[in-house]
Design a protein around this motif. Structure first.
Motif, short mmCIF file in Angstrom:
data_model
loop_
_atom_site.label_atom_id
_atom_site.label_comp_id
_atom_site.label_asym_id
_atom_site.label_seq_id
_atom_site.Cartn_x
_atom_site.Cartn_y
_atom_site.Cartn_z
N VAL A 105 -8.49 6.08 21.01
CA VAL A 105 -8.20 5.61 19.66
C VAL A 105 -6.87 4.86 19.63
O VAL A 105 -6.78 3.77 19.05
CB VAL A 105 -8.20 6.79 18.66
CG1 VAL A 105 -7.64 6.37 17.31
CG2 VAL A 105 -9.61 7.35 18.50
N ALA A 133 -16.10 14.59 18.47
CA ALA A 133 -16.08 13.12 18.43
C ALA A 133 -15.90 12.63 17.00
O ALA A 133 -15.13 11.69 16.74
CB ALA A 133 -17.36 12.56 19.03
N ALA A 134 -16.59 13.24 16.06
CA ALA A 134 -16.46 12.85 14.65
C ALA A 134 -15.03 13.07 14.16
O ALA A 134 -14.49 12.25 13.39
CB ALA A 134 -17.44 13.65 13.80
N TRP A 137 -12.45 10.42 16.05
CA TRP A 137 -12.61 9.03 15.65
C TRP A 137 -12.73 8.87 14.13
O TRP A 137 -13.13 7.82 13.65
CB TRP A 137 -13.83 8.41 16.33
CG TRP A 137 -13.56 7.86 17.69
CD1 TRP A 137 -13.22 6.57 17.99
CD2 TRP A 137 -13.63 8.55 18.95
NE1 TRP A 137 -13.06 6.41 19.34
CE2 TRP A 137 -13.31 7.62 19.96
CE3 TRP A 137 -13.94 9.86 19.31
CZ2 TRP A 137 -13.28 7.96 21.31
CZ3 TRP A 137 -13.91 10.19 20.66
CH2 TRP A 137 -13.58 9.25 21.63
N GLN A 138 -12.36 9.90 13.40
CA GLN A 138 -12.46 9.84 11.95
C GLN A 138 -11.67 8.65 11.40
O GLN A 138 -10.51 8.45 11.71
CB GLN A 138 -11.93 11.14 11.33
CG GLN A 138 -12.11 11.24 9.84
CD GLN A 138 -11.67 12.60 9.30
OE1 GLN A 138 -11.04 13.37 10.02
NE2 GLN A 138 -12.01 12.90 8.08
N GLU A 140 -12.08 5.53 12.08
CA GLU A 140 -12.07 4.35 12.95
C GLU A 140 -13.22 3.42 12.60
O GLU A 140 -14.29 3.86 12.19
CB GLU A 140 -12.17 4.77 14.42
CG GLU A 140 -10.96 5.53 14.93
CD GLU A 140 -9.70 4.70 14.82
OE1 GLU A 140 -9.68 3.56 15.32
OE2 GLU A 140 -8.72 5.21 14.22
N PRO A 143 -17.26 3.84 15.72
CA PRO A 143 -17.35 5.21 16.21
C PRO A 143 -17.76 5.24 17.67
O PRO A 143 -18.27 4.24 18.21
CB PRO A 143 -18.45 5.82 15.33
CG PRO A 143 -19.34 4.66 15.03
CD PRO A 143 -18.43 3.47 14.89
N PRO A 144 -17.58 6.36 18.35
CA PRO A 144 -18.10 6.47 19.71
C PRO A 144 -19.62 6.53 19.70
O PRO A 144 -20.23 7.03 18.75
CB PRO A 144 -17.50 7.79 20.20
CG PRO A 144 -17.31 8.60 18.95
CD PRO A 144 -16.95 7.60 17.89
N ALA A 161 -23.54 15.77 13.51
CA ALA A 161 -22.81 14.58 13.03
C ALA A 161 -23.79 13.41 12.92
O ALA A 161 -23.78 12.50 13.75
CB ALA A 161 -21.67 14.23 13.97
N TRP A 163 -23.94 10.83 11.27
CA TRP A 163 -23.40 9.49 11.07
C TRP A 163 -22.96 8.83 12.38
O TRP A 163 -22.65 7.63 12.38
CB TRP A 163 -22.22 9.54 10.10
CG TRP A 163 -21.16 10.52 10.51
CD1 TRP A 163 -20.07 10.29 11.29
CD2 TRP A 163 -21.11 11.90 10.17
NE1 TRP A 163 -19.34 11.44 11.47
CE2 TRP A 163 -19.96 12.45 10.78
CE3 TRP A 163 -21.94 12.75 9.40
CZ2 TRP A 163 -19.62 13.80 10.66
CZ3 TRP A 163 -21.58 14.09 9.29
CH2 TRP A 163 -20.44 14.59 9.91
N LEU A 164 -22.91 9.58 13.46
CA LEU A 164 -22.52 8.99 14.74
C LEU A 164 -23.74 8.38 15.44
O LEU A 164 -24.81 8.99 15.46
CB LEU A 164 -21.90 10.04 15.66
CG LEU A 164 -20.55 10.61 15.23
CD1 LEU A 164 -20.07 11.64 16.24
CD2 LEU A 164 -19.51 9.51 15.05
#
Length: 250
Positions: A105, A133-134, A137-138, A140, A143-144, A161, A163-164
């Motif tokens: 990040v 991960a969520a 990378w919140q 960002e 995302p990954p 998660a 949304w990833l």
């Protein structure tokens, strides 16, 4: 097909052939060579800390011994994960996912996080890697991308998660690939490059998914795959791909 925010080249396991795999030194080497994206493997310790390691056991890439699943995070602190690659890397630790996520990040390195569960830990690993991960990378913009050979781990990641973005990794061709991707609401299919033909790439793309290929260390093959419409490749040859101009081709 959804917009694709990732570059064509991913540095495989961080530094490819240039640094010990799945270490911060590897991520730094990728950044030094101008790569915009890295790929690395994450699994769980016995006390559920997410750390970077490819194998289920410690022997190949560290001076430790035994299965990772039996080790608590504190037991890993004195293990050397770099000396096997060269004395200049001596003392390089097995990194926590939190350290690598923070480095990515801060240095604007995009990431493909491969969920690599130890046997019997598929659900827990998928859930906890996605959760972390969520968090890391919140906020960002990009995302990954989570991927795994373990379909069960990916299902757990999607639940934890949703949304990833996720991609399913395969090392042999599955005729039901489209149904599997639909169930996961995946964005990509990640294949051993030897499985790919122009027709297969076309079929996956026409179904609305991106294709990624591993592990591509030949410049001509990388360009062929790109010409077919492959969205990304993972390479160990960071220097060769850079020096031959593939890195600069997008």
């Amino acid at each position: 097909m959804n917009d694709w925010p990732y570059p064509f080249l991913f540095a495989h396991r961080g530094g490819g052939r240039l640094a010990p795999e799945n270490t911060l030194a590897g991520m730094m080497k990728a950044a030094e060579y101008g790569y915009g994206a890295v790929e690395f493997d994450v699994k769980l310790t016995a006390d559920n800390v997410c750390v970077l390691l490819h194998d289920d056991t410690l022997e190949r890439t560290t001076d430790g011994h035994g299965p990772m699943a039996s080790k608590r995070f504190a037991q890993l602190q004195d293990i050397d994960a770099g000396r096997w690659k060269g004395e200049e890397f001596a003392g390089e630790p097995i990194p926590a996912f939190s350290d690598v996520g923070l480095y990515c990040v801060r240095n604007q390195l995009l990431a493909n996080v491969e969920i690599k569960p130890c046997p019997g830990r598929e659900v827990d690993t998928g859930k906890l890697v996605a959760r972390d991960a969520a968090l890391f990378w919140q906020g960002e913009a990009v995302p990954p991308l989570l991927s795994s050979f373990s379909y069960e781990a990916l299902q757990a990641a999607v639940t934890a998660a949703p949304w990833l973005p996720v991609g399913w990794l395969i090392d042999h061709w599955h005729e039901d690939w489209q149904a599997r991707l639909q169930t996961l609401e995946a964005v990509s299919l990640h294949c051993n490059h030897k499985l790919l033909t122009a027709a297969r790439v076309d079929a996956v793309r026409e179904a609305g998914y991106h294709v990624l290929a591993y592990t591509v260390n030949d410049v001509a093959r990388a360009r062929e795959l790109k010409g077919w419409g492959v969205s990304g490749v993972f390479t160990d040859e960071l220097g060769v791909m850079r020096d031959e101009g593939v890195l600069g081709e997008g």
